[in-house]
Motif scaffolding. Structure first.
Motif, PDB file in Angstrom:
ATOM      1  N   LYS A 177      25.003  17.837-105.522  1.00  0.00           N
ATOM      2  CA  LYS A 177      25.238  16.755-104.376  1.00  0.00           C
ATOM      3  C   LYS A 177      25.359  15.238-104.826  1.00  0.00           C
TER       4      LYS A 177
ATOM      5  N   THR B 241      24.754  11.512 -99.780  1.00  0.00           N
ATOM      6  CA  THR B 241      24.726  12.875 -98.908  1.00  0.00           C
ATOM      7  C   THR B 241      23.344  13.423 -98.719  1.00  0.00           C
TER       8      THR B 241
ATOM      9  N   LYS C 183      21.409  10.868 -96.419  1.00  0.00           N
ATOM     10  CA  LYS C 183      21.684  11.141 -95.090  1.00  0.00           C
ATOM     11  C   LYS C 183      21.201  12.354 -94.595  1.00  0.00           C
ATOM     12  N   SER C 184      20.946  13.304 -95.628  1.00  0.00           N
ATOM     13  CA  SER C 184      20.353  14.600 -94.759  1.00  0.00           C
ATOM     14  C   SER C 184      18.882  14.813 -95.360  1.00  0.00           C
TER      15      SER C 184
END
Length: 166
Positions: A116, A120, A123-124
């Motif tokens: 990924k 991303t 953010k997670s």
């Protein structure tokens, strides 16, 4: 005291006339040579100025392209590896194989983050923490909970964990 009348003698007249004509000729030679030098140096300065302007423009173009490439590469950065380290395994007297099993099980839980992009994953990060902390892990017939001590996200996600009995 009186100045002798040399202006009446033809030899002195020729000498003074030669000095005046020589001064005028040398003045014109000086102006010609000085003008040629000035023209040569002004051409050289203009060429150098044009070269400098061209190089500055090239530098700006390269810097813009470099910034664009950096932005594109930064967008393309992906997670390549996940490393997990349990900090306080000696507190519970776990052998290295048990620690390895626990680390491997945790790595499998968050393995979906591999490949990924970094943005991303960043953010997670809270989701990653909750996935790790909300599960109980069985090792050697004992149940353990883990707590995320440190989480570093880059091309390698590094997680430091502390374990505690459930």
């Amino acid at each position: 005291m009186r100045i002798p009348p040399y202006y009446r003698l033809p030899s002195w007249q020729r000498f003074f006339a030669g000095m005046a004509i020589g001064g005028i000729i040398s003045w014109f030679l000086f102006l010609y040579i000085f003008g040629e030098w000035q023209e040569k140096y002004s051409k050289e300065i203009k060429l150098q100025k044009d070269t400098i302007d061209e190089l500055v423009k090239d530098k700006e173009i390269w810097q813009e392209e470099f910034k664009k490439l950096n932005k594109e590469n930064q967008k393309k950065l992906t997670v390549q590896d996940i490393t997990i380290k349990i900090v306080n395994s000696d507190k519970y007297k776990l052998d290295s194989f048990s620690v390895f099993q626990l680390e491997d099980e945790i790595k499998e839980d968050i393995n979906m983050m591999r490949a990924k992009d970094i943005d991303t994953v960043y953010k997670s990060r809270e989701l990653i923490k909750k996935i790790i902390e909300n599960k109980t892990y069985r090792v050697n017939e004992k149940r353990y909970r883990v707590e995320v001590k440190e989480l570093v996200i880059y091309t390698t996600v590094s997680i430091e964990l502390t374990i505690m009995l459930d």
